[in-house]
Design an enzyme around this catalytic site. Structure first.
Site, PDB file in Angstrom:
ATOM      1  N   ALA A 204      73.170  17.097  81.056  1.00 34.89           N
ATOM      2  CA  ALA A 204      73.232  17.629  82.031  1.00 34.89           C
ATOM      3  C   ALA A 204      73.109  19.211  82.360  1.00 34.89           C
ATOM      4  O   ALA A 204      72.756  20.010  83.343  1.00 34.89           O
ATOM      5  CB  ALA A 204      75.059  17.876  82.020  1.00 34.89           C
ATOM      6  N   CYS A 329      63.070  32.366  64.470  1.00 35.37           N
ATOM      7  CA  CYS A 329      62.832  33.161  63.094  1.00 35.37           C
ATOM      8  C   CYS A 329      63.572  32.097  62.834  1.00 35.37           C
ATOM      9  O   CYS A 329      64.828  31.638  62.469  1.00 35.37           O
ATOM     10  CB  CYS A 329      64.214  34.225  63.711  1.00 35.37           C
ATOM     11  SG  CYS A 329      63.609  35.802  62.670  1.00 35.37           S
TER      12      CYS A 329
END
Ligand SMILES: *Cc1c(COP(=O)(O)O)cnc(C)c1O
Length: 389
Positions: A204, A329
């Site tokens: 959602a 990262c």
């Protein structure tokens, strides 16, 4: 910091629509029942979940029984892949899986887990614009293939796959077909019959609904073993007390996304093209990642030679612009995205990519603000670390 934030990261998450929040509100306080309770508050909660299920079924063109509410997109993909793969293996219907090379980590890592559980796994290649070729899928199918998973639209590139064609190939081969359709609502049609899918997962918070709730479509008679065991909720396919406000919010958001789809698509396409064309014209040695035509109306993903995407993001952030990069990262090292590498981009090029994803809040003036501030930023970064290529 600029006062007004220019939020261009809608593929990561969208803000909750205030009207969706209003639909959810009573189920936090006034209607606290558990749908499994037989008293009146329980029945009211069950009614709310039933109504939500009906609304979702209307959008997807399926029956209520074919829907399982989940805790989001990652859970839906895990339930689809693991639930179907284990059930199919148990039924002696094969232990070979095919997923595209550019799937979200939810699918990539669920498939890798299944590989550790003894399944064999094929990663389907994509074209340089991120499209899966139907012929490549046909060639990858084996007699023991149990399940194929190809996403509807890619979250990084915005590339939209020829889903119905891929689904037809699976159906002909009697292979279960899952699609991660998380990026589709509001932009693409969701009719499960037209798409030829057996399993389709949504969450959602990617279409202005709440976080932590999703839905998985499971075509009738599709083998599926529950991955969360416990109570008998969701026809024994997903145990746990239903997230009633979340489910109500998901249904309201999906209904709104579908009703507004053509207007949203038209407006977003104009803004997207203004952003893409404007940046390509203003920044030398820049390019568009992904497919120009088969593309979500909300996605502008650009590469800039000789810069680090992360550095661009930091400068953009200082200017109040929220975007995202093509790198993740991990343990201090910049790992180029598996999606960009699958396109055949060199790691340096992949690391110099920035993704802008548009949404309701974005105006033409905000696109123009990005067009004004980004080119001098790239120029500055290139002046500090001169281009060697
Ligand atoms: C966001 C996203 C997911 C994961 O959804 P969550 O609700 O965050 O678990 C899966 N697939 C795609 C394509 C996504 O963009």
């Amino acid at each position: 910091m600029r006062e007004r934030i220019v939020y261009l990261d809608h593929a990561a998450t969208t803000p909750l629509d205030p009207q969706v929040f209003e639909a959810m509100r009573p189920y936090f306080t006034q209607q606290p029942g558990n749908p499994s309770s037989i008293h009146q508050l329980g029945r009211a909660a069950l009614q709310a979940v039933d109504d939500a299920r009906e609304q979702v079924a209307l959008v997807l063109g399926c029956t209520r029984r074919e829907l399982v509410f989940t805790g989001g997109g990652s859970e839906g993909a895990n339930l689809a892949l693991k639930g179907a793969a284990f059930a199919l293996r148990e039924a002696g219907r094969g232990a070979h899986l095919i997923v595209s090379a550019i799937e979200h980590h939810a699918v990539i890592h669920a498939a890798a887990y299944l590989q550790r559980c003894g399944f064999t796994l094929t990663h389907l290649p994509v074209t340089s614009t991120g499209l899966v070729r139907p012929d490549d899928l046909r060639a990858a199918l084996r007699p023991d293939t149990a399940l194929v998973s190809v996403m509807y639209a890619n979250n990084e590139l915005g590339t939209v796959q020829p889903l119905a064609a891929l689904g037809a190939i699976c159906r002909e081969a009697d292979v279960i077909f899952h699609t991660d359709a998380v990026q589709a609502p509001g932009c693409l049609p969701l009719d499960v019959e037209a798409l030829n899918v057996d399993l389709l997962s949504l969450t959602a918070h990617k279409f202005y609904g709440p976080k932590g709730v999703g839905v998985l479509y499971v075509r009738r008679d599709t083998p599926l073993l529950p991955q969360i065991n416990g109570g008998g909720q969701e026809r024994r396919r997903r145990a746990g007390t239903e997230n009633v406000p979340g489910i109500v919010g998901l249904a309201a958001a999906l209904t709104r996304a579908e009703a507004g789809r053509s207007a949203y698509t038209a407006r977003m396409t104009l803004l997207r093209d203004r952003l893409i064309d404007g940046l390509l014209a203003r920044i030398p040695q820049s390019w568009l990642n992904g497919d120009r035509e088969q593309r979500l109306p909300t996605n502008a993903h650009l590469g800039f030679a000789c810069v680090e995407g992360e550095s661009v993001l930091l400068l953009l952030d200082q200017a109040g612009i929220c975007a995202s990069s093509g790198s993740a990262c991990t343990s201090g090292a910049l790992e180029p995205s598996h999606v960009l590498l699958a396109l055949g981009l060199e790691p340096d090029a992949a690391n110099g990519s920035v993704r802008f994803t548009l949404g309701y809040s974005i105006s033409e003036a905000e696109v123009d603000y990005v067009l004004a501030v980004l080119p001098p930023m790239i120029e500055r970064l290139r002046a500090v670390v001169p281009c060697t290529t």
